[in-house]
Design an enzyme around this catalytic site. Structure first.
Site, mmCIF file in Angstrom:
data_model
loop_
_atom_site.group_PDB
_atom_site.id
_atom_site.type_symbol
_atom_site.label_atom_id
_atom_site.label_comp_id
_atom_site.label_asym_id
_atom_site.label_seq_id
_atom_site.Cartn_x
_atom_site.Cartn_y
_atom_site.Cartn_z
ATOM 1 N N ILE A 137 1.206 -1.498 -0.040
ATOM 2 C CA ILE A 137 -0.080 0.144 0.053
ATOM 3 C C ILE A 137 1.058 1.054 -0.554
ATOM 4 C CG2 ILE A 137 -2.350 0.986 0.988
ATOM 5 C CD1 ILE A 137 -2.304 -2.063 -0.050
ATOM 6 N N GLU A 162 -1.942 -0.516 -10.036
ATOM 7 C CA GLU A 162 -2.985 -0.004 -11.267
ATOM 8 C C GLU A 162 -3.334 -0.855 -12.593
ATOM 9 O OE1 GLU A 162 -5.336 1.650 -8.796
ATOM 10 O OE2 GLU A 162 -6.230 2.827 -10.990
ATOM 11 N N THR A 189 -1.844 -3.961 -14.042
ATOM 12 C CA THR A 189 -1.032 -5.218 -15.063
ATOM 13 C C THR A 189 -0.573 -4.778 -16.286
ATOM 14 O OG1 THR A 189 -1.424 -7.311 -15.293
ATOM 15 C CG2 THR A 189 -0.383 -6.015 -13.626
HETATM 16 C C1 LIG Z 1 5.113 -0.090 -5.066
HETATM 17 C C2 LIG Z 1 3.893 -0.584 -5.534
HETATM 18 C C3 LIG Z 1 2.892 0.303 -4.991
HETATM 19 C C4 LIG Z 1 1.197 -0.080 -4.771
HETATM 20 N N1 LIG Z 1 0.883 0.494 -4.768
HETATM 21 C C5 LIG Z 1 -0.888 0.315 -3.871
HETATM 22 C C6 LIG Z 1 -1.770 0.666 -3.913
HETATM 23 O O1 LIG Z 1 -1.000 2.161 -3.217
HETATM 24 N N2 LIG Z 1 -2.899 0.613 -3.708
HETATM 25 C C7 LIG Z 1 -3.291 -0.872 -3.611
HETATM 26 O O2 LIG Z 1 -4.187 -1.386 -3.479
HETATM 27 N N3 LIG Z 1 -2.354 -1.804 -4.349
HETATM 28 C C8 LIG Z 1 -1.324 -1.302 -4.844
HETATM 29 N N4 LIG Z 1 0.032 -1.924 -4.969
HETATM 30 C C9 LIG Z 1 -0.896 -3.000 -5.500
HETATM 31 C C10 LIG Z 1 -0.738 -3.294 -7.119
HETATM 32 O O3 LIG Z 1 -1.559 -2.710 -7.467
HETATM 33 C C11 LIG Z 1 -0.735 -5.167 -7.550
HETATM 34 O O4 LIG Z 1 0.841 -5.170 -7.314
HETATM 35 C C12 LIG Z 1 -0.392 -5.346 -8.739
HETATM 36 O O5 LIG Z 1 -2.695 -4.497 -8.762
HETATM 37 C C13 LIG Z 1 -0.989 -6.916 -9.015
HETATM 38 O O6 LIG Z 1 -1.559 -7.669 -8.474
HETATM 39 P P1 LIG Z 1 -0.010 -8.877 -7.698
HETATM 40 O O7 LIG Z 1 1.334 -7.841 -7.668
HETATM 41 O O8 LIG Z 1 -1.132 -9.536 -7.266
HETATM 42 O O9 LIG Z 1 0.097 -10.001 -9.110
HETATM 43 P P2 LIG Z 1 -0.976 -11.069 -9.673
HETATM 44 O O10 LIG Z 1 -1.776 -9.913 -9.793
HETATM 45 O O11 LIG Z 1 -0.213 -11.924 -8.778
HETATM 46 O O12 LIG Z 1 -0.008 -10.563 -11.700
HETATM 47 C C14 LIG Z 1 1.499 -11.577 -11.605
HETATM 48 C C15 LIG Z 1 1.878 -11.743 -13.015
HETATM 49 O O13 LIG Z 1 0.407 -12.660 -13.047
HETATM 50 C C16 LIG Z 1 -0.430 -11.169 -14.248
HETATM 51 N N5 LIG Z 1 -1.768 -12.532 -14.265
HETATM 52 C C17 LIG Z 1 -2.310 -11.736 -12.981
HETATM 53 N N6 LIG Z 1 -3.684 -12.546 -13.819
HETATM 54 C C18 LIG Z 1 -3.910 -12.751 -14.652
HETATM 55 C C19 LIG Z 1 -4.564 -13.887 -15.781
HETATM 56 N N7 LIG Z 1 -5.696 -14.058 -15.201
HETATM 57 N N8 LIG Z 1 -3.856 -13.677 -16.628
HETATM 58 C C20 LIG Z 1 -3.151 -13.907 -16.709
HETATM 59 N N9 LIG Z 1 -2.232 -13.493 -16.511
HETATM 60 C C21 LIG Z 1 -2.415 -12.924 -15.657
HETATM 61 C C22 LIG Z 1 0.194 -10.390 -14.199
HETATM 62 O O14 LIG Z 1 -0.312 -9.508 -14.865
HETATM 63 C C23 LIG Z 1 1.146 -9.991 -13.540
HETATM 64 O O15 LIG Z 1 2.143 -10.401 -14.814
HETATM 65 C C24 LIG Z 1 1.297 -1.323 -5.331
HETATM 66 C C25 LIG Z 1 2.043 -2.447 -5.792
HETATM 67 C C26 LIG Z 1 3.400 -1.527 -5.627
HETATM 68 C C27 LIG Z 1 4.327 -3.275 -6.018
#
Ligand SMILES: Cc1cc2nc3c(=O)[nH]c(=O)nc-3n(C[C@H](O)[C@H](O)[C@H](O)COP(=O)(O)OP(=O)(O)OC[C@H]3O[C@@H](n4cnc5c(N)ncnc54)[C@H](O)[C@@H]3O)c2cc1C
Length: 544
Positions: free
Chosen positions: A165, A369, A371
């Protein structure tokens, strides 16, 4: 939606530029990066109404803000990202954290919370992501249990964990997404509420000046009036509703982060002599490392500005447009920064020249926001539906409009963008007939192709109108639009052909059906246009 008048926006941008020139020097920013430090004092100054008051930009006038619109926020977000993406993220998190209230709050909630954020310059954090619920927020496990007294819900006890976050360890106010009996809902939680613990600051690859932390909630009690909108189950719809807008902000981050690095590379190329001349005079250097990046970023800018204008005109449901803007700008920004390291050679690989940090920083824009892969999916799903519903007319009608534009402005690349649109329509139809989108990869690749086709079309439509955001004249922008349209058409036809064949398509004449010969013919003039863009980039960003 209201927007700022040009003078006010220019004043905000100038103040920010002057502040950064004095306070946020390369040395200062490198130091924050090395020490992995969130600059509390800088954020205080940026939020101080007597100095910059940046947070006032996104707060409506009736709650004490300036009432900026999507266009204003794009311009300021780009500028912040050009300065430092870590600090920009600290600012963005407040925009983002406030959005559930902006979109779903009751009048009293808006007046109370936005009034406080405006007056007190409070940092806000947006708590959606969980360790196991990232791209798929539907799997969130944080719970808000109603507390009932005299048959009335008087409050909620929230328990669970949030991950990654931004502003997580430093905010005063948090919006937290949690499951209620009625479904996912947003709650406003204040920093010092008992049971609310913040994790350590994460040691990140980039944006190290932004604070990122996990949040732990153990039966955190909030009164019922902290449920955003007062009705359970609106959370995911509220999160979706802001995507058109918030993704535009992150798109602007990709644009600013990419341009910051690219600008350094363009200036550097005018000081570095190799092979008997300045690098800026070497076509193989400019046409590989500089020109394609400037063009892709400007194509994304055209699409951002088009989407912002539509949001500001009050059009709802622009999530797909926000996704296209973010996808193109952040992938383009990431590539531009990567190439900037290459453009500076060994110097680019050191800390001192800043492009190495910019590359690490801009990388996050392809992840948070939404991926890039989730955006490809969002774009593909929506436009696939439009293709099916309109029986292909969504893209072919757009091609007809582009042909009309080409008739009055043949220099805009509109005729080639029209080829791209028709090719995409043919490819989608082939995918439908042969059921190729049962392969997830094919659907996602279509999403990428849609993003290229639509940015080509919008860049052609807007190229003749200069943007105040970048010092490039109309002729240069027209040349850029032509190059982008050719690249988009070729990408869709050639990659589309190979993926369709790879997935087992059945048309023996698909290369011709996709118009490949005409698209190759449309490449005429490409190198000349790139020569022009290279010369104009060098003129616009001279050596310092
Ligand atoms: C520095 C930083 C700041 C952030 N700030 C905030 C914040 O302020 N508030 C907040 O709520 N979140 C925040 N986030 C979270 C961020 O929005 C998530 O990391 C992001 O949405 C991806 O989720 P995950 O990391 O769980 O990856 P995952 O969802 O596990 O994805 C991992 C990989 O798999 C791919 N993938 C996922 N689903 C699928 C699918 N169905 N088909 C094919 N490929 C797929 C993704 O594209 C990615 O390449 C932050 C993250 C970081 C690193």
């Amino acid at each position: 939606m209201t927007t700022l008048d040009t003078d006010t926006l220019d004043m905000v941008l100038d103040t920010l530029r002057e502040y950064a020139a004095k306070q946020l020097t390369d040395e200062f920013l490198r130091d924050l990066d090395a020490r992995d430090e969130f600059p509390v004092e800088v954020l205080k100054e940026l939020y101080d109404p007597n100095k910059i008051g940046l947070h006032l930009l996104f707060i409506p006038e009736e709650y004490g803000g300036l009432g900026g619109g999507a266009y204003d926020i794009y311009r300021v977000s780009e500028q912040m990202a050009r300065i430092d993406l870590g600090i920009a993220t600290g600012v963005l998190a407040t925009f983002l954290g406030t959005d559930p209230i902006t979109v779903g709050g009751t009048e009293e909630q808006k007046a109370h919370w936005m009034g406080r954020i405006a007056d007190e310059g409070l940092l806000v954090a947006y708590g959606a992501t969980e360790p196991q619920a990232g791209s798929d927020l539907g799997t969130l496990t944080t719970k808000a249990e109603p507390v009932v007294e005299d048959d009335r819900v008087v409050g909620y006890k929230i328990s669970g964990r949030k991950q990654w976050i931004s502003n997580g360890g430093v905010a005063a106010i948090y919006t937290i997404l949690a499951n209620t009996p009625g479904g996912p809902s947003w709650f406003v939680v204040e920093r010092d509420t008992p049971g609310f613990v913040k994790g350590k600051h994460e040691d990140k690859h980039g944006i190290r000046a932004s604070n990122t932390a996990a949040l732990f909630l153990d039966e955190v009690y909030v009164d019922a009036d902290r449920l955003v909108g007062g009705v359970e189950g609106q959370g995911l719809a509220q999160a979706q509703a802001v995507f058109g807008y918030t993704r535009l902000m992150v798109a602007a981050f990709g644009l600013g982060g990419g341009w910051a690095a690219l600008e350094r590379a363009i200036r550097y190329s005018q000081t570095r002599i190799q092979g008997g001349g300045l690098l800026s005079t070497k076509q193989a250097y400019t046409h590989k490392l500089l020109v394609p990046n400037a063009i892709r970023l400007e194509a994304a800018r055209a699409y951002i500005e088009w989407t912002a204008a539509r949001i500001d005109a009050g059009e709802p449901d622009l999530q797909t447009e926000g996704a296209i803007a973010k996808y193109m700008a952040t992938e383009g920004g990431n590539k531009a920064a990567e190439d900037a390291i290459q453009a500076l050679g060994g110097y680019g690989y050191t800390k001192e020249y800043m492009v190495e940090k910019m590359k690490r920083d801009v990388r996050i824009t392809c992840i948070y926001e939404g991926t890039s892969e989730i955006l490809e999916w969002t774009i593909a799903r929506d436009r696939w539906q439009l293709h099916l519903k309109s029986r292909g007319a969504y893209f072919t009608d757009w091609a007809t409009r582009l042909d009309a534009l080409a008739a009055v402005n043949p220099a805009s690349g509109a005729a080639t963008a029209a080829l791209a649109m028709r090719t995409l329509a043919t490819l989608m139809e082939r995918c439908r007939l042969d059921r190729l989108t049962r392969n997830q990869h094919i659907l996602f690749r279509l999403g990428e192709m849609v993003a290229w086709a639509e940015t080509a079309a919008i860049f052609a439509e807007r190229a003749a109108t200069p943007t105040p955001a970048i010092p490039l004249g109309a002729e240069t922008r027209l040349a850029m639009a032509r190059v982008h349209a050719r690249n988009a058409a070729l990408k869709i036809a050639s990659e589309g052909l190979s993926w369709a064949i790879g997935a087992g398509q059945t048309d023996p004449n698909l290369a011709n059906s996709l118009g490949l010969p005409a698209i190759y013919a449309a490449q005429a003039g490409q190198v000349e246009d790139m020569n022009r863009v290279a010369a104009d980039l060098v003129a616009a960003f001279p050596a310092e």
